[in-house]
Design an enzyme around this catalytic site. Structure first.
Site, PDB file in Angstrom:
ATOM      1  N   GLY A 168       0.828  -1.208   0.000  1.00  0.00           N
ATOM      2  CA  GLY A 168       0.000   0.000   0.000  1.00  0.00           C
ATOM      3  C   GLY A 168       0.859   1.254   0.000  1.00  0.00           C
ATOM      4  N   GLY A 194       4.746  -7.266   4.116  1.00  0.00           N
ATOM      5  CA  GLY A 194       4.601  -8.204   2.995  1.00  0.00           C
ATOM      6  C   GLY A 194       5.721  -8.062   1.998  1.00  0.00           C
ATOM      7  N   ILE A 199       1.859   3.190   7.020  1.00  0.00           N
ATOM      8  CA  ILE A 199       1.163   4.120   7.914  1.00  0.00           C
ATOM      9  C   ILE A 199       0.819   3.417   9.224  1.00  0.00           C
ATOM     10  CG2 ILE A 199       0.186   5.548   6.071  1.00  0.00           C
ATOM     11  CD1 ILE A 199      -2.563   4.142   6.737  1.00  0.00           C
ATOM     12  N   ASP A 200       0.775   2.071   9.201  1.00  0.00           N
ATOM     13  CA  ASP A 200       0.313   1.317  10.374  1.00  0.00           C
ATOM     14  C   ASP A 200       1.324   1.327  11.527  1.00  0.00           C
ATOM     15  OD1 ASP A 200      -1.762   0.670   8.687  1.00  0.00           O
ATOM     16  OD2 ASP A 200      -0.992  -1.333   8.222  1.00  0.00           O
ATOM     17  N   GLY A 239      -4.924   0.388  10.237  1.00  0.00           N
ATOM     18  CA  GLY A 239      -3.880  -0.126  11.128  1.00  0.00           C
ATOM     19  C   GLY A 239      -3.762  -1.641  11.169  1.00  0.00           C
ATOM     20  N   ARG A 240      -4.649  -2.347  10.420  1.00  0.00           N
ATOM     21  CA  ARG A 240      -4.644  -3.824  10.444  1.00  0.00           C
ATOM     22  C   ARG A 240      -4.691  -4.342  11.879  1.00  0.00           C
ATOM     23  NH1 ARG A 240      -0.513  -6.724   6.886  1.00  0.00           N
ATOM     24  NH2 ARG A 240       1.000  -5.669   8.164  1.00  0.00           N
ATOM     25  N   GLU A 245      -9.439  -0.318  12.829  1.00  0.00           N
ATOM     26  CA  GLU A 245     -10.183  -1.249  11.968  1.00  0.00           C
ATOM     27  C   GLU A 245     -10.047  -2.704  12.433  1.00  0.00           C
ATOM     28  OE1 GLU A 245      -8.518  -0.841   8.025  1.00  0.00           O
ATOM     29  OE2 GLU A 245      -6.589  -1.720   8.616  1.00  0.00           O
ATOM     30  N   GLN A 294      -6.113   8.432   4.864  1.00  0.00           N
ATOM     31  CA  GLN A 294      -4.943   8.323   5.736  1.00  0.00           C
ATOM     32  C   GLN A 294      -3.671   8.013   4.964  1.00  0.00           C
ATOM     33  OE1 GLN A 294      -6.467   5.905   9.486  1.00  0.00           O
ATOM     34  NE2 GLN A 294      -7.783   5.672   7.728  1.00  0.00           N
TER      35      GLN A 294
HETATM   36  O1  F6P Z   1      -1.159  -1.508   5.583  1.00  0.00           O
HETATM   37  C1  F6P Z   1      -1.627  -0.264   5.231  1.00  0.00           C
HETATM   38  C2  F6P Z   1      -3.106  -0.277   5.051  1.00  0.00           C
HETATM   39  O2  F6P Z   1      -3.498   1.037   4.760  1.00  0.00           O
HETATM   40  C3  F6P Z   1      -3.898  -0.869   6.224  1.00  0.00           C
HETATM   41  O3  F6P Z   1      -3.984   0.015   7.302  1.00  0.00           O
HETATM   42  C4  F6P Z   1      -5.204  -1.209   5.541  1.00  0.00           C
HETATM   43  O4  F6P Z   1      -5.892  -2.247   6.214  1.00  0.00           O
HETATM   44  C5  F6P Z   1      -4.755  -1.681   4.201  1.00  0.00           C
HETATM   45  O5  F6P Z   1      -3.493  -1.080   3.951  1.00  0.00           O
HETATM   46  C6  F6P Z   1      -5.713  -1.354   3.073  1.00  0.00           C
HETATM   47  O6  F6P Z   1      -5.159  -1.799   1.896  1.00  0.00           O
HETATM   48  P1  F6P Z   1      -5.819  -1.689   0.441  1.00  0.00           P
HETATM   49  O7  F6P Z   1      -4.882  -0.853  -0.353  1.00  0.00           O
HETATM   50  O8  F6P Z   1      -5.869  -3.093  -0.050  1.00  0.00           O
HETATM   51  O9  F6P Z   1      -7.164  -1.073   0.580  1.00  0.00           O
END
Ligand code: F6P
Length: 375
Positions: free
Chosen positions: A16, A121, A143-144, A187-188, A237, A287
């Site tokens: 991301g 990842g 960002i997490d 924030g996973r 989240e 965010q």
């Molecule tokens: O890991 C960063 C993050 O923004 C998480 O906080 C969020 O759950 C995820 O990526 C969202 O990713 P995507 O780009 O698949 O929507």
């Protein structure tokens, strides 16, 4: 490989996006070109660029003006893992190990090192490629703020700033309408954004995955706000209840759970149990967007320069990191071994409790507060 032997390096951004990616690219290219005289190429769209040979040269003039720019000029994806490459054959989705192709492509460009700017990842993939012989240096991004072995990742404080601004705005509308306002942040499995934004914005309730919430305590803490006529809560989240409830929607291509929607679930439960007037905002990808804040610009610049120095001194398999205010390197293997979560007894959590913020757990909520009534 000593710095005198390095002539050409590659860089990619994976996973991301995050404010400060461009600032890292700028700093890495500037240091590589001016300090070491190397050529730099940038792979487009993360590991996909390495597999499909999508790249472009990056010179000093290509990175001019990048410091304040959000996103990544190289593009990114969280769908491509060279070890589990997904393609379609006769309408069927098949997975194939294409890591050897990635390695061959790297060598075909006469590269001496690959700098991978990514989160958990992407850095795990970088480590696997390193185990297969690729000279890799990592730069931690998310960002997490959940990457271990670095005190902070760039992008985190910009996200906190965005969430804090949202909380400030929810305060004024919540107060005017005598409502409970819930803000869901990203924030996973880690609650860093929620915790720090909640502290910076002065919310009444912070729900994080590291401290499972009890819905009764959540309601009690919001009803305790009755005398003020409104309340503001921030929920990560990945927050989970004491009975293990979370809200996820399958997994992405890198195998990570996809989150989103716990705010709505909680909002409905709170409204039903208490009769309070509740509104929910999901902050989402706001965010991740926009210009990095000053702290992230500086950290990203330090990380980019340090990544070039790490290549120069042959620290392959390492990632740059912030430790005790200094930027140095640690092994990627150590950094990805576990996710950096908030210790529930940390000073930040204790400070929040000290000033009366509830985490929706039994600690700190007066059980005398009745479970009914509007504010
Ligand atoms: O890991 C960063 C993050 O923004 C998480 O906080 C969020 O759950 C995820 O990526 C969202 O990713 P995507 O780009 O698949 O929507």
């Amino acid at each position: 490989m000593a710095s005198s032997q390095v002539k050409r390096i590659g860089v990619l951004t994976g996973g991301g996006d995050c404010p400060g990616l461009n600032a890292v690219i700028r700093s890495l290219v500037k240091t590589s070109v001016t300090e070491y005289g190397w050529e730099v190429i940038g792979y487009e769209d993360g590991f996909e660029g390495l597999l499909l040979q999508k790249f472009r040269p990056l010179s000093g003039s290509d990175v001019r003006g990048l410091l304040p720019r959000g996103g990544t000029i190289l593009g990114t994806t969280n769908r491509c893992n060279p070890f589990r490459y997904q393609s379609e054959i006769e309408g069927r989705s098949v997975e194939k190990d294409m890591s050897q192709t990635a390695i061959q492509n790297f060598h075909s460009q006469n590269l001496d090192a690959l700098v991978v700017i990514g989160g958990e990842g992407s850095l795990k993939i970088a480590l696997e490629l390193h185990h297969k012989g690729l000279p890799v240096v990592g730069v931690p991004k998310t960002i997490d703020n959940d990457l271990d072995c670095t005190e902070v990742t760039f992008g985190f404080y910009t996200a906190v700033e965005t969430a804090k601004d949202a909380i400030d705005k929810l305060h004024t509308t919540g107060e005017s309408h005598h409502r409970i306002m819930i803000l869901e942040v990203m924030g996973r499995t880690a609650g860093w954004i929620a915790l720090e934004a909640g502290l910076a914005g002065g919310t009444d309730l912070i729900l994080i995955p590291e401290i499972p919430y009890d819905i009764e305590e959540v309601c009690r803490s919001l009803l305790a706000r009755k005398r003020y006529g409104f309340g503001v809560a921030v929920v990560a989240e990945g927050a989970r209840s004491v009975t293990g409830e979370t809200v996820t929607h399958g997994t992405n291509a890198l195998g990570f759970a996809r989150y989103g929607g716990i705010g709505y679930k909680l909002g409905a439960e709170i409204a039903e149990r208490t009769g309070l007037d509740v509104r929910v905002t999901v902050l989402g990808h706001l965010q991740r967007g926009g210009s990095p804040c000053a702290y992230d610009r500086i950290l990203a610049t330090r990380f980019g320069a340090q990544a070039a120095h790490a290549v120069a001194s042959g620290k392959f398999g390492d990632m740059v990191a912030l430790h005790a205010f200094r930027v140095n390197t640690v092994s990627i293997k150590r950094a990805v071994a576990k996710v950096k979560l908030i210790p529930p007894d940390s000073e930040l959590v204790r400070t929040a409790r000290d000033i009366g913020i509830s985490f929706g757990d039994p600690a700190g909520v007066p059980s005398s507060v009745a479970l009914t009534g509007a504010p």
